[in-house]
Each structure stands twice: as structure tokens, then as C-alpha cells.
Write a protein that holds these residues in place. Structure first.
Motif, PDB file in Angstrom:
ATOM      1  N   LEU A 130       0.834  -1.211   0.000  1.00  0.00           N
ATOM      2  CA  LEU A 130       0.000   0.000   0.000  1.00  0.00           C
ATOM      3  C   LEU A 130       0.864   1.254   0.000  1.00  0.00           C
ATOM      4  CD1 LEU A 130      -2.788  -1.000   2.561  1.00  0.00           C
ATOM      5  CD2 LEU A 130      -2.914  -1.027   0.057  1.00  0.00           C
ATOM      6  N   VAL A 131       1.972   1.215   0.741  1.00  0.00           N
ATOM      7  CA  VAL A 131       2.886   2.359   0.771  1.00  0.00           C
ATOM      8  C   VAL A 131       3.491   2.586  -0.612  1.00  0.00           C
ATOM      9  CG1 VAL A 131       5.034   3.261   1.741  1.00  0.00           C
ATOM     10  CG2 VAL A 131       3.389   2.097   3.221  1.00  0.00           C
ATOM     11  N   LEU A 132       3.847   1.511  -1.312  1.00  0.00           N
ATOM     12  CA  LEU A 132       4.406   1.643  -2.656  1.00  0.00           C
ATOM     13  C   LEU A 132       3.372   2.190  -3.635  1.00  0.00           C
ATOM     14  CD1 LEU A 132       6.543  -1.619  -2.936  1.00  0.00           C
ATOM     15  CD2 LEU A 132       7.364   0.734  -2.697  1.00  0.00           C
ATOM     16  N   LEU A 133       2.122   1.757  -3.496  1.00  0.00           N
ATOM     17  CA  LEU A 133       1.070   2.313  -4.351  1.00  0.00           C
ATOM     18  C   LEU A 133       0.887   3.804  -4.095  1.00  0.00           C
ATOM     19  CD1 LEU A 133      -1.677  -0.478  -4.232  1.00  0.00           C
ATOM     20  CD2 LEU A 133      -0.298   0.195  -6.206  1.00  0.00           C
ATOM     21  N   LEU A 134       1.124   4.222  -2.861  1.00  0.00           N
ATOM     22  CA  LEU A 134       0.990   5.638  -2.508  1.00  0.00           C
ATOM     23  C   LEU A 134       2.166   6.467  -2.992  1.00  0.00           C
ATOM     24  CD1 LEU A 134      -0.365   7.974  -0.903  1.00  0.00           C
ATOM     25  CD2 LEU A 134       0.920   7.168   1.099  1.00  0.00           C
ATOM     26  N   THR A 135       3.382   5.942  -2.823  1.00  0.00           N
ATOM     27  CA  THR A 135       4.585   6.735  -3.102  1.00  0.00           C
ATOM     28  C   THR A 135       5.190   6.431  -4.463  1.00  0.00           C
ATOM     29  OG1 THR A 135       5.932   5.069  -1.934  1.00  0.00           O
ATOM     30  CG2 THR A 135       5.097   6.935  -0.645  1.00  0.00           C
ATOM     31  N   TYR A 137       4.089   4.329  -7.089  1.00  0.00           N
ATOM     32  CA  TYR A 137       3.163   4.318  -8.231  1.00  0.00           C
ATOM     33  C   TYR A 137       2.183   5.488  -8.221  1.00  0.00           C
ATOM     34  CZ  TYR A 137       4.948  -0.423  -8.838  1.00  0.00           C
ATOM     35  OH  TYR A 137       5.762  -1.512  -9.019  1.00  0.00           O
ATOM     36  N   GLN A 138       2.032   6.152  -7.073  1.00  0.00           N
ATOM     37  CA  GLN A 138       1.186   7.339  -6.932  1.00  0.00           C
ATOM     38  C   GLN A 138      -0.249   7.103  -7.420  1.00  0.00           C
ATOM     39  OE1 GLN A 138       3.300  10.501  -8.948  1.00  0.00           O
ATOM     40  NE2 GLN A 138       4.754  10.738  -7.276  1.00  0.00           N
ATOM     41  N   HIS A 139      -0.805   5.943  -7.054  1.00  0.00           N
ATOM     42  CA  HIS A 139      -2.166   5.615  -7.463  1.00  0.00           C
ATOM     43  C   HIS A 139      -3.211   6.452  -6.727  1.00  0.00           C
ATOM     44  CE1 HIS A 139      -1.948   1.518  -9.680  1.00  0.00           C
ATOM     45  NE2 HIS A 139      -0.933   2.305 -10.009  1.00  0.00           N
ATOM     46  N   TYR A 140      -2.841   7.039  -5.591  1.00  0.00           N
ATOM     47  CA  TYR A 140      -3.825   7.777  -4.818  1.00  0.00           C
ATOM     48  C   TYR A 140      -3.749   9.295  -5.056  1.00  0.00           C
ATOM     49  CZ  TYR A 140      -3.495   3.246  -2.599  1.00  0.00           C
ATOM     50  OH  TYR A 140      -3.443   1.892  -2.386  1.00  0.00           O
ATOM     51  N   ASP A 152       0.788  -1.983 -13.272  1.00  0.00           N
ATOM     52  CA  ASP A 152       1.379  -1.671 -11.961  1.00  0.00           C
ATOM     53  C   ASP A 152       1.057  -2.754 -10.946  1.00  0.00           C
ATOM     54  OD1 ASP A 152       2.397   0.655 -13.013  1.00  0.00           O
ATOM     55  OD2 ASP A 152       0.828   1.948 -12.170  1.00  0.00           O
ATOM     56  N   PHE A 153      -0.172  -3.261 -10.972  1.00  0.00           N
ATOM     57  CA  PHE A 153      -0.557  -4.319 -10.038  1.00  0.00           C
ATOM     58  C   PHE A 153       0.266  -5.588 -10.262  1.00  0.00           C
ATOM     59  CE2 PHE A 153      -5.078  -2.454  -9.518  1.00  0.00           C
ATOM     60  CZ  PHE A 153      -4.625  -1.650  -8.490  1.00  0.00           C
ATOM     61  N   PHE A 154       0.477  -5.958 -11.512  1.00  0.00           N
ATOM     62  CA  PHE A 154       1.267  -7.158 -11.809  1.00  0.00           C
ATOM     63  C   PHE A 154       2.694  -6.992 -11.289  1.00  0.00           C
ATOM     64  CE2 PHE A 154      -2.007  -8.600 -14.802  1.00  0.00           C
ATOM     65  CZ  PHE A 154      -1.925  -9.978 -14.623  1.00  0.00           C
ATOM     66  N   ARG A 155       3.287  -5.827 -11.555  1.00  0.00           N
ATOM     67  CA  ARG A 155       4.660  -5.608 -11.091  1.00  0.00           C
ATOM     68  C   ARG A 155       4.736  -5.586  -9.573  1.00  0.00           C
ATOM     69  NH1 ARG A 155       4.670  -2.338 -15.793  1.00  0.00           N
ATOM     70  NH2 ARG A 155       3.745  -0.584 -14.645  1.00  0.00           N
ATOM     71  N   LEU A 156       3.788  -4.913  -8.940  1.00  0.00           N
ATOM     72  CA  LEU A 156       3.806  -4.806  -7.483  1.00  0.00           C
ATOM     73  C   LEU A 156       3.623  -6.159  -6.820  1.00  0.00           C
ATOM     74  CD1 LEU A 156       3.731  -3.031  -4.887  1.00  0.00           C
ATOM     75  CD2 LEU A 156       1.246  -2.974  -5.161  1.00  0.00           C
TER      76      LEU A 156
END
Length: 268
Positions: A130-135, A137-140, A152-156
Motif C-alpha cells: 500500500l505504501v508503494l502504491l501511494l509513493t 506508483y502514486q495511485h492515490y 502496476d498491479f502485476f509488477r507490485l
């Protein structure tokens, strides 16, 4: 690259202000190019356009969003991803027990054979995701096309699953390989499912579509509007265009309405 992007946004804001448009540095650039820059305003107040301007055809009907509503929509996406992680954890436990049940192994027996630290470590790795998606990948903070999100989901999930496997191998915890496989496959599936569900909920409460203004009135600005309107999942509803110079007589007759004044008030 982030520093250059900030400088470019300041240049865009300066060009807009020189044309009588107040955007502020809080606006978000959506498309870059010498004559194509889409800027998202959190709230549009007192918008005026020429009386002879033809309205821009758009199937979307949106209302202005306050800064609190924008933040609420971002928080909803984050909470949806957290719920996806938790759901994947519980579903993977149920599926693993369902697979091993025919062998005569009950849930209590299976659970007793697993190291408890292994599940705590999985939860921490999920939190890292979740932190990586926030920082990273900037999904939020940024809106992306569905296929970009999927990539992005596949890589994460791939990186998190490898980290989880490596941690189990180093610590030599007793851990089910079947549960490891099912848990990360379900994380991938649940993330995609919950993103779709969250979008539908936000649309239901009129929190998904954001009024968007494009800087420019030339062919590139027209293409930017068509691109944004063709992907409603991004949630950007083009409300007009602003002539900030640079069209050099190449104005498109489809870049309407053309706004003469835009004020984002205290949210700029």
C-alpha cells in the motif's frame, strides 16, 4: 524528473495567469507538450465563456468538487485497496483449507503446523504494498488508465510475492507454499475487483468525475479533450479550454467553450 515536472507546472500556471486565468500551483498537469497541456482544477468558480461559444459535447454531467471531496475520493481508493488485501488473506486461508480437507487435515491441524510470525510478516509486506502504491506508483494522487493500473498491479504483486518467498526461505518458517501462491494470486484479483467497485461507489455519490480545463485551443488541445472523454474511467470531465497563447492561428473550431476567467479560490 519530479523537479522538472514542478517547474513545468509553474510555467503553465504563469502562462495561464498572463492570459487572465488564475490556476495556482495546486493544479495538476495531465498531458504535456509545447501546445498541449491539460490542467485539472480542484474546483471551478465563476467560469465565464463567450456567448457565441458552442458548448463542448460531453456525455458526462459533473458537479464541482471541494478539496475535502477530492481527498475523500483518494482515501476511498486507499481503503478499498486495504480491504482487498484483507479479503485476499482470509479467502486464501479458506481455499487452502478446502484444498487440504480431502486429505483428512482439519483447519486446526493445518494452522498448528504454520509459524504465526509468517502471517504477521505477510501482513507487513501487504502494508508495504500500500505504501508503494501511494509513493512509488502514486495511485492515490494520479489517475491512470485501467491497463496502466493493471500493469502496476502485476509488477507490485510480483515483487511482494518474491519478497515474501525470500523472507520465508531465510527465516525457515514452517509455511504452506499453497497458501503463499493462493494469497498473492488473490491479492492481484481483489485489487482489480475493489478498484472497480470503488469507482462505481464514487460515481454513485458524484465523487469520481472532476471538472477539467485544458490550456490551449489548437488541434493538440482538441486531441487531448477527445482522449480524456474517451476514457471515462479516468474521471476527468473536460469543461472548457483556455487560450494561453502559442496557438499561432491554428485554433480548432471544436475547442469550445473557451473560458475567459477561471478562479479556483482557496483551493488553488
Amino acid at each position: 524528473s519530479r523537479g522538472l515536472g514542478d517547474v513545468y507546472k509553474r510555467q503553465v500556471a504563469h502562462r495561464a495567469q498572463s492570459a487572465g486565468v488564475s490556476l495556482g500551483l495546486h493544479a495538476h498537469a495531465l498531458a504535456f507538450g509545447p501546445q498541449k497541456t491539460a490542467v485539472h482544477a480542484q474546483r471551478v468558480l465563476g467560469v465565464k465563456h463567450s456567448e457565441t461559444s458552442a458548448p463542448l459535447a460531453s456525455p458526462l454531467s459533473v458537479s464541482h468538487l471541494t478539496l475535502m471531496q477530492v481527498r475523500l475520493s483518494k482515501l476511498a481508493i486507499l481503503l478499498g485497496d486495504a480491504l482487498a488485501m484483507a479479503s485476499a488473506f482470509l479467502l486464501s486461508l479458506w481455499l487452502t483449507v478446502a484444498v487440504v480437507a480431502p486429505t483428512g487435515m482439519s483447519f486446526k491441524v493445518w494452522w498448528a503446523g504454520q509459524d504465526g510470525q509468517r502471517f504477521w510478516a505477510w501482513g507487513l509486506i501487504g502494508l508495504l504494498g500500500l505504501v508503494l502504491l501511494l509513493t512509488r506508483y502514486q495511485h492515490y494522487s494520479d489517475r491512470r488508465p485501467v491497463w496502466d493500473e493493471l500493469g502496476d498491479f502485476f509488477r507490485l504483486v510480483g515483487v511482494l510475492a518474491l519478497m515474501d518467498m525470500a523472507l520465508v526461505a531465510v527465516t525457515r518458517w514452517n509455511a504452506s507454499r499453497l497458501w503463499w501462491l493462493l494469497s498473492w494470486l488473490l491479492v492481484l484479483f481483489m485489487l482489480m475487483l475493489m478498484r472497480h467497485v470503488t469507482r462505481q461507489i464514487l460515481k454513485r455519490f458524484s465523487l469520481w468525475y472532476r471538472p477539467t480545463v485544458i490550456i490551449g485551443i489548437g488541434p493538440n488541445a482538441e486531441e487531448a479533450a477527445l482522449a480524456l472523454n474517451s476514457q471515462p474511467e479516468l474521471g476527468f470531465a473536460v469543461r472548457g479550454f483556455v487560450d494561453a497563447g502559442g496557438a499561432a492561428g491554428q485554433a480548432s473550431d471544436k475547442t469550445y467553450p473557451r473560458l475567459r476567467a477561471l478562479d479556483v479560490g482557496p483551493y488553488a
